[in-house]
Design a protein around this motif. Structure first.
Motif, mmCIF file in Angstrom:
data_model
loop_
_atom_site.group_PDB
_atom_site.id
_atom_site.type_symbol
_atom_site.label_atom_id
_atom_site.label_comp_id
_atom_site.label_asym_id
_atom_site.label_seq_id
_atom_site.Cartn_x
_atom_site.Cartn_y
_atom_site.Cartn_z
ATOM 1 N N GLU A 127 -101.204 -48.894 -1.058
ATOM 2 C CA GLU A 127 -101.074 -47.138 -0.460
ATOM 3 C C GLU A 127 -99.773 -47.274 0.270
ATOM 4 O O GLU A 127 -99.195 -45.877 0.121
ATOM 5 N N HIS A 142 -104.886 -36.042 -7.577
ATOM 6 C CA HIS A 142 -104.148 -35.095 -6.915
ATOM 7 C C HIS A 142 -103.145 -34.482 -6.292
ATOM 8 O O HIS A 142 -102.490 -34.617 -6.575
ATOM 9 N N LEU A 181 -100.317 -32.826 -2.075
ATOM 10 C CA LEU A 181 -100.399 -33.601 -1.202
ATOM 11 C C LEU A 181 -99.375 -33.347 -0.003
ATOM 12 O O LEU A 181 -98.653 -33.316 -0.047
ATOM 13 N N GLU A 218 -97.839 -37.474 6.034
ATOM 14 C CA GLU A 218 -98.687 -38.706 4.910
ATOM 15 C C GLU A 218 -100.019 -39.137 4.937
ATOM 16 O O GLU A 218 -100.673 -39.438 4.281
ATOM 17 N N PRO A 219 -101.339 -38.484 5.424
ATOM 18 C CA PRO A 219 -102.424 -38.627 6.375
ATOM 19 C C PRO A 219 -102.788 -37.566 5.007
ATOM 20 O O PRO A 219 -103.872 -38.485 4.123
ATOM 21 N N GLN A 220 -102.182 -37.031 4.191
ATOM 22 C CA GLN A 220 -102.748 -36.488 2.491
ATOM 23 C C GLN A 220 -102.664 -37.153 1.549
ATOM 24 O O GLN A 220 -103.607 -37.730 0.613
ATOM 25 N N ARG A 239 -101.667 -40.482 2.057
ATOM 26 C CA ARG A 239 -102.877 -42.225 2.245
ATOM 27 C C ARG A 239 -104.515 -41.474 2.247
ATOM 28 O O ARG A 239 -105.127 -42.485 1.102
ATOM 29 N N ALA A 240 -105.046 -41.096 2.001
ATOM 30 C CA ALA A 240 -106.128 -40.099 1.813
ATOM 31 C C ALA A 240 -106.939 -40.574 0.169
ATOM 32 O O ALA A 240 -107.780 -40.733 0.142
ATOM 33 N N ALA A 241 -105.573 -39.815 -0.918
ATOM 34 C CA ALA A 241 -105.765 -39.475 -1.871
ATOM 35 C C ALA A 241 -105.708 -40.687 -2.712
ATOM 36 O O ALA A 241 -106.411 -41.438 -3.247
ATOM 37 N N ARG A 263 -106.481 -43.694 -1.279
ATOM 38 C CA ARG A 263 -107.882 -44.113 -1.291
ATOM 39 C C ARG A 263 -109.023 -43.497 -1.654
ATOM 40 O O ARG A 263 -109.371 -44.440 -2.622
ATOM 41 N N ASP A 264 -109.241 -42.505 -2.031
ATOM 42 C CA ASP A 264 -109.750 -42.178 -2.717
ATOM 43 C C ASP A 264 -110.022 -42.527 -4.416
ATOM 44 O O ASP A 264 -110.771 -42.979 -4.978
ATOM 45 N N THR A 301 -110.541 -45.908 -4.472
ATOM 46 C CA THR A 301 -112.540 -46.636 -3.674
ATOM 47 C C THR A 301 -112.907 -46.051 -5.536
ATOM 48 O O THR A 301 -113.690 -46.370 -5.784
#
Length: 899
Positions: free
Chosen positions: A701, A737, A740, A743-745, A747-749, A751-752, A755
């Motif tokens: 990440e 994704h 984007l 940074e938050p988007q 990291r979220a991408a 992690r998705d 997962t």
């Protein structure tokens, strides 16, 4: 070094006089035969080879050639029936450099038959595969034969005189000059080998019996009644004659050795018969027998290669040659073909019968006919070369269900099509049985697309049926070619004219409007009430003279390229339908533009109408669609002929050596092949200067965040794509994704993706978000038969659904690249039709040329899939690339060898 020939079966090839030899690598077991080869050599031949008459030098040469294999050394011999005819060697020395010393020796009495040249051609092919770029050779200056051999190879050669010796340097670049020289030698040898088959002075039929209905008896009857002008025998141990033809118990018992033996015996007896024919000295076999099992088939092939016999069949209808001095009809068709100028080669006997009947009915006739059957040996390529030189053929018709060597066939067909129309039925267009595609490229590369690419590039007129083939042949045989696709339609019934206009538009032909001056001229020629748009409605009252004047005026009008006259019989006209047709055929000689008729009441699909005063013929069609298709084929041929032969452009910044290193390293680590990881893929594309959008690889990440920070453009947006081995369709897997920000988007991408795909995912690719542009697709698929096929067209997620692609076989010429860009339906988007400027067309051309070069350089390249490719006015960039490699050895499609 690659074992180019060491791990392959021996290659059989033809000498200049048409005899067959075997070319193979020397083995230690050849020592005694090679020593005998040198022992039988004259002192003069030894002196020219070794610069001395010492027999010790010859013995040492045999020892060297038969020593255990070592890097940088290759020895090939030519042999027939166990006798060594010649030997050629190269040696790079202990350094293993990219140049090698070459030497050649040919047995006494076999000079000037092409033994040495054939060996050198095979040695050149092996050397190229081993990375050797230059041959050097020392020869006595008086050895004119070997110096001429080097000079005539077609390769760039230089000489340096050193006293009594000459030092030759031969550059092994494969350019068109060399391929043309190889083709010329191959054509002469091929034609010589086919003479005993197609122009035999003595024929024997094995398997002709007394019982009516047997195939052998039917062929014997056909040869007799066809008027064969030379010696004819039958082989049957049970009778003394069949149909008045003398019989003999075996081929070896014949009073003369036949050039051609027709074999019509049960499958189990075919190998024995072939062996007997070979031992007797027969030069050619025609095997009509069907149903050979694999062992029988292999035995037949072995006998033909061992004894140097050319073979047509098995499982075929036969052959026919209508030359008045021969009149050989060795078929079991119903009736004899009409003599004429069309050469016909088919794999299907039924198709052959239909073509023979159609050509005879049209009056075109046949020069020679060959039913290839299962095509163990003689192929369509052989027949094209025969027709090219026979002096009787001016129209070539093919029906081929398979291709043994498509790239060699393409070069031959391209050359022959410059001299005569070459037409084919595009058989095997179905995709049934094709393996499930792994990529957009493989999905798009259907058998139809591959075959059509071959036909288009070679200038072959491809039709969808036998009927369409005959329709096109009738026009190409009887009329001059149009200079373009502009058609004028003339009719005596408005409805027929509308049908003809619709058919022409559907076939891609243009119907231009006439100038005011032309309109006045037509109105003056036609009866009152005529309408002189395009179509021209001459009305039912038109006379022969008026129709003649109208057609003649259109012939002189520069705004059209062909005239189509659609006629229907009426009770109003002062001239009958036949008189109106005479208006089209009455002018002596060929008209300056093609003219063709449509007669809706005609009983046959196509006829050739005889002209008055020996003025040629005019094709007449029962349906306007048939006439329009034939005219479109003629216009395509004219356009192909008018186009100069393309060239394969030279490219800067290509690192072929590094590309080979990357491919070899990947396959060493993955012996079964597979899809390259993003970094290796990018490195390979960089070897060919293929532009890619900036990207970075991230496995964590935090790595993804740092990569996004580096790649973020002016608007701060990036794209993230998951990767794992074997992933091809990222969008379908929802492994992408887009857009984007921050940074938050990012990291979220990550992690998705982690997962959902953590059990598969090896990392992610982070890219800059591309600007808006036209999304295209480009790719390569390596066809097992046809070689690399380059595809291009509309890209994006719907590329397979829309199927807007064009394809050409690599290597691409500049014309091929132009066609790839302009042929798809999406082409107008590239030229600024939406108000934007045109995309970077030069950059798109470069991308396709570089992709073609990569495919041609790397036989291991199974698939390359670039989707999307972003095209903008400022450049062309690959946004996503996938490349799959498989462990494949290089093949030389132009090396002279028999099937």
């Amino acid at each position: 070094m690659t074992d180019f020939l060491l791990d392959r079966s021996p290659a059989h090839a033809l000498l200049a006089d048409g005899t067959t030899v075997c070319i193979r690598s020397v083995t230690p077991g050849d020592h005694d035969r090679l020593k005998g080869f040198y022992d039988e050599m004259s002192s003069e031949n030894l002196r020219l080879r070794f610069f001395s008459v010492s027999r010790r030098s010859a013995a040492m040469a045999a020892d060297r050639a038969c020593a255990p294999a070592r890097p940088g050394y290759r020895a090939l011999l030519a042999e027939t029936r166990g006798r060594v005819l010649g030997l050629a060697e190269y040696d790079t020395g202990e350094d293993g450099k990219d140049s090698a010393e070459i030497s050649i020796a040919v047995a006494d009495g076999l000079h000037h038959r092409g033994v040495g040249t054939l060996l050198v051609e095979h040695l050149v092919s092996a050397a190229r595969a081993d990375g050797i770029t230059v041959f050097t050779a020392d020869a006595l200056s008086e050895n004119r034969e070997v110096l001429r051999l080097f000079a005539d190879l077609g390769l760039r050669t230089s000489r340096r005189f050193e006293g009594p010796e000459t030092r030759c340097t031969i550059h092994l670049d494969e350019d068109d000059a060399y391929l043309s020289a190889v083709e010329s030698r191959g054509r002469a040898a091929d034609v010589a080998s086919l003479r005993p088959l197609l122009c035999p002075k003595t024929v024997a039929v094995v398997g002709a019996g007394r019982k009516p209905g047997s195939v052998g008896r039917a062929i014997l009857h056909h040869i007799r009644t066809g008027g064969y002008t030379h010696r004819l025998f039958a082989v049957n141990p049970s009778v003394t004659s069949v149909l008045g033809v003398p019989c003999h118990p075996s081929v070896s018992a014949l009073p003369r050795i036949p050039d051609l033996v027709v074999v019509a015996v049960p499958a189990a007896a075919v190998p024995v018969t072939a062996e007997e024919c070979g031992k007797a000295g027969v030069r050619a076999l025609l095997v009509v027998t069907a149903g050979l099992d694999p062992d029988q088939a292999q035995a037949l092939r072995t006998a033909c290669r061992t004894y140097g016999m050319r073979l047509v069949g098995p499982n075929c209808l036969g052959i026919s040659h209508t030359d008045p001095g021969l009149r050989l009809d060795a078929t079991f068709a119903d009736g004899h073909p009409r003599p004429g100028s069309a050469g016909v080669a088919v794999q299907s006997g039924g198709i052959g019968i239909a073509l023979l009947d159609g050509l005879s009915r049209l009056g075109i006739g046949v020069s020679s006919f060959v039913s290839l059957g299962d095509k163990y040996d003689v192929s369509g390529n052989d027949m094209l070369q025969w027709w090219e030189t026979d002096g009787r053929t001016d129209l070539a018709l093919l029906h081929l269900e398979s291709f043994g060597n498509p790239r060699a066939f393409s070069r031959t067909a391209r050359r022959v099509a410059r001299r005569m129309p070459v037409l084919t039925v595009d058989a095997g267009r179905s995709t049934a049985g094709r393996r499930a595609a792994a990529s957009h490229t493989a999905a798009a590369a259907t058998p139809t697309m591959t075959r059509r690419a071959l036909f288009t590039q070679a200038g072959i007129t491809a039709t969808s049926s036998v009927g369409e083939l005959l329709e096109a042949a009738a026009l190409l045989y009887s009329q001059t070619l149009p200079e373009g696709n502009r058609v004028a339609i003339v009719t005596n019934a408005g409805g027929a004219g509308v049908l003809a206009a619709d058919a022409c538009a559907e076939a891609g032909l243009a119907l231009p409007t006439f100038t005011p001056v032309m309109i006045d001229e037509l109105l003056g020629a036609l009866p009152d009430g005529a309408a002189v748009g395009n179509p021209v409605d001459a009305t039912a009252a038109v006379t022969e003279e008026q129709l003649t004047d109208c057609v003649n005026a259109l012939m002189e009008y520069p705004g059209i390229d062909a005239v189509l006259v659609a006629l229907v019989p009426t009770a109003v006209a002062t001239a009958t339908g036949d008189h109106l047709i005479r208006a089209l055929t009455g002018a002596p000689g060929r008209r300056p533009k093609p003219v063709l008729a449509v007669r809706l009441e005609q009983d046959l699909p196509v006829k050739l109408l005889p002209a008055a005063d020996e003025g040629g013929t005019v094709p007449s069609y029962a349906e306007p669609q048939a006439a329009a298709r034939a005219l479109a084929h003629a216009a395509d041929r004219a356009a192909w002929l008018a186009r100069p032969a393309g060239t394969v452009p030279a490219l800067d910044d290509v690192d072929t050596e590094q590309a080979h290193t990357l491919a070899d390293a990947y396959l060493a680590a993955h012996p079964d092949g597979g899809w390259l990881d993003p970094r290796t893929c990018a490195d390979l594309l960089a070897c060919y200067g293929i532009p890619q959008i900036p990207w970075a690889w991230a496995e964590t990440e935090d790595d993804a965040v740092r990569a996004a920070e580096r790649l973020r453009g002016a608007d701060g947006r990036v794209v993230m794509k998951a990767h794992w081995p074997g992933l091809v369709h990222k969008s379908q897997e929802r492994a992408v994704h887009l857009d984007l920000r921050g940074e938050p988007q990012v990291r979220a991408a990550f992690r998705d993706l982690e997962t959902r795909f953590g059990h598969l995912m090896t990392g992610v690719v982070v890219q800059s978000l591309a600007r808006r542009g036209t999304e295209l697709f480009a790719g390569v698929v390596q066809d097992e038969v046809f070689g690399p096929l380059v595809l291009s067209g509309l890209g994006g997620t719907a590329t397979e659904v829309l199927a807007d692609h064009a394809a050409r076989l690599a290597p691409l010429t500049d014309h091929d690249v132009h066609d790839l860009i302009t042929s798809p339906r999406c082409a107008p988007l590239l030229f600024g039709t939406r108000g934007d400027g045109p995309v970077d067309l030069e950059g798109l051309e470069q991308l396709l040329q570089r992709l073609s070069r990569m495919a041609a350089d790397l036989p291991q390249l199974a698939e390359a899939d670039f989707n999307p490719v972003l095209a903008t006015p400022d450049g062309v960039t690959v946004l996503d690339a996938r490349v799959r490699l498989l462990p494949r050895r290089p093949q030389d499609p132009y090396l002279r060898r028999l099937r």
